[in-house]
Design a protein around this motif. Sequence first.
Motif, PDB file in Angstrom:
ATOM      1  N   LYS A  77     102.406   1.015  58.131  1.00 25.49           N
ATOM      2  CA  LYS A  77     102.748   1.964  57.094  1.00 25.49           C
ATOM      3  C   LYS A  77     103.907   1.495  56.226  1.00 25.49           C
ATOM      4  O   LYS A  77     103.909   1.696  55.012  1.00 25.49           O
ATOM      5  N   GLU A  78     104.904   0.858  56.842  1.00 23.40           N
ATOM      6  CA  GLU A  78     106.103   0.503  56.084  1.00 23.40           C
ATOM      7  C   GLU A  78     106.824  -0.624  56.820  1.00 23.40           C
ATOM      8  O   GLU A  78     106.758  -0.732  58.047  1.00 23.40           O
ATOM      9  N   ALA A  79     107.517  -1.449  56.071  1.00 27.69           N
ATOM     10  CA  ALA A  79     108.298  -2.549  56.646  1.00 27.69           C
ATOM     11  C   ALA A  79     109.451  -2.858  55.710  1.00 27.69           C
ATOM     12  O   ALA A  79     109.382  -2.654  54.496  1.00 27.69           O
ATOM     13  N   GLY A  80     110.553  -3.347  56.288  1.00 28.95           N
ATOM     14  CA  GLY A  80     111.715  -3.687  55.474  1.00 28.95           C
ATOM     15  C   GLY A  80     112.926  -3.912  56.344  1.00 28.95           C
ATOM     16  O   GLY A  80     112.834  -4.233  57.531  1.00 28.95           O
ATOM     17  N   GLU A  81     114.104  -3.734  55.735  1.00 20.51           N
ATOM     18  CA  GLU A  81     115.374  -3.891  56.433  1.00 20.51           C
ATOM     19  C   GLU A  81     116.226  -2.660  56.190  1.00 20.51           C
ATOM     20  O   GLU A  81     116.246  -2.112  55.072  1.00 20.51           O
TER      21      GLU A  81
END
Length: 735
Positions: A77-81
């Motif tokens: 659904k979502e990825a990042g830092e």
Amino acid sequence: MPEPSLFRQYQIVQDADGSNVELIRDANQVAVLAFDTLTQEFVHCHVLLEPLADRAAFEEACRRLQARGHPLLAPLKEAGEDEGNPFYITGNVDGETLGAYLARQQEIPGWLAVMVACRALETVIALMERSDLLPDNILNGLRVVQTGSQQLQIQLSDYRLLAAGETRNQGLKQTFDKPAKMLRAFFQDQSGGGPTLPDQLLPGTDFMELLAACLLAADRSSVTSLRELKTALQKLAPEQLTGEIPTAHKPRALLAPLLASYQEVARGVVNLIRIQSQRLDMSNPYSMRGTLTKTGRTVLVEQMLPERLAGPSVRTLAEKGMSLSKKREFPDVIPLVLLHEGEEITCIAEEMAEGVSLADLLRERRSLNVHEAYLVLAGLDGALDSLEKSGLEAQRLRLEDIFLLTGFPREDARTARLMLTKLNEWPAFSLLLRGHPTLAAMAGRGLNPAVLLPQINSAKPTVWNGAWLSAVGRFLVGLEAVPGQHTETPGGTRDRESIARLFDEEIQRYKEEKACPRADFLARYARILQHHELVKPSPAPASEPLVPAAAKAPSRMRTISAESAADKNAPFTNPPMALTSGGAPISEKPTIGFAELLFRDTSVMERGTTHDWAKTAADAPPTIHPNEVLLAPEEFVPFWLRAAVFIGGSIVAGAVLAHLSGDAFWLKSPVIKAIPVQSGTPVSSVPSASAPLTPEPPRGPAAPQVTEPALPPETAPPPSGGLLQPPASTLKDNL
């Protein structure tokens, strides 16, 4: 108890003690269970403990996974830092890890071991088609979910190695052929040389080691070998399975320990709903079937998530669904009929949809043709209009939430026969949607067609558009196989290839945020079907050899003879004609009636084809029963009303005719008979016209009246008396 933590729209799930529910904790990452308050579903929040070695490779791996998903892969659904900590969020897989499941199996049935191996190979094949990386501990990255009494499903839920952009040491990796041969030889030895595995138990530890070695050796170059191994293992399993998975070998659900037991739910609604059976359906293990005590309607009962698990948003949606069900303005949406709080448990109940879900239809039929798929998508468009007008703001619809209502219960034998019949030959059906989220949907169970759509970063994308119908259509026509199917996808034809291109174009438009409305998509779908119907070559009729006409000798005499019985029974054949003749031979068949002309080309009159009971029932005239009418409900007139109108009309018509003929009683004036007045009778004794007439007793014949002659007038006496006349006297006058 501390307040639940909230990261963006994800609420961290807490247990009864107030601690966060952790799924994974090792040297590489920590994963916790959370609830998405926007899409109303559980998710896994993975936080990597080490910084990214290659941020570009991490983002590229995430984009590949988000480009197009698969039902066996948890959606990314979502990825990042976040504050220097890399993270990625995946959808929930409601089951225990494959490693934990096999670790507690000292012995496992042979047919179940084959099923687990085949399902794991299917998941790895789906991943290899989209990426070339596997987690180091593949058995802990896969989770096992029970979807039926005899069915298992394995999904991938951990993308740590893929998201981190790491690569394993290719020199230490062995080839796939050796572990594949060892796994196949293990099953063949246990089968004892037979074609299938007998119902015996296999050592679980050996099976786990061989399966793990086979899965870790897979890569993108071994996809063909993976498919061949899966096909070879499927032949070892029996074709027909009896019974169900034993209790000791059933996988455990992930959310079950966080929820109340079904006994507690049954006690909470004991005065309102009579639970029919405590035997749960493993495709929807959080719901129980019951009967409302007041109305007798069949309902599905399940508990509502407490606020420590999902927050207040779930209750808000349930209250809105209850308000809509009271209005009964949206017949295409399953209504909620109960919202009850008791025994510290809040329970909801929805009306039971007596129909066939799209998931059940596809498991039975495997795939539909393009015409059947158009019927489903067109009906789905109308049901989605009703769902949008209801204001429920549903974000996801599974194939298990779309029902085809046929008028028969799911357990009826007629429904089983309809499942094997084409949809365009069904008598009739309508579509019904479940607009509110259930526990099974929030847990990630079922088949969500939106996994085929790419993840876009739009703030509020349009959910129900042509791209979503394209995703549903790919499952309907068999372009995307339902998990657990053993048959291959049907061969491609020209119309299927055109429809597949239409689906791909629409999904690509959605990725570019240019998705078209549903009406435009269905219009293009219909034009493709019409085009292929027009260009489809019609089979030429079989030509028969010409029979030369026999020459007859001219006869000068005409013989008239009686026609024999054999000649009467012989079929009539047209005489042959020359090729240069201008007209067709005149057929001396008897003329047909208008009704025969209408029904001659229907399916009932066709010959040379197999009997189709559904199409015959649709074309046949209706059967009239004593308590049945052929009028629509709004045009039906009761018998007593028709009788009253007929009698009243007859009275009015008779009155009009009597008035015109002059025989009406209101045209006649009362006649008073004249009563003769005798002389000497006072006038006051004569009855007046206004006085009421009293009835007189009957009398005999009246006596004739005698009239007395009038006396002559008196005259004066003669002046002179005579001897014969009496003397004049005044006595008479005195008297």
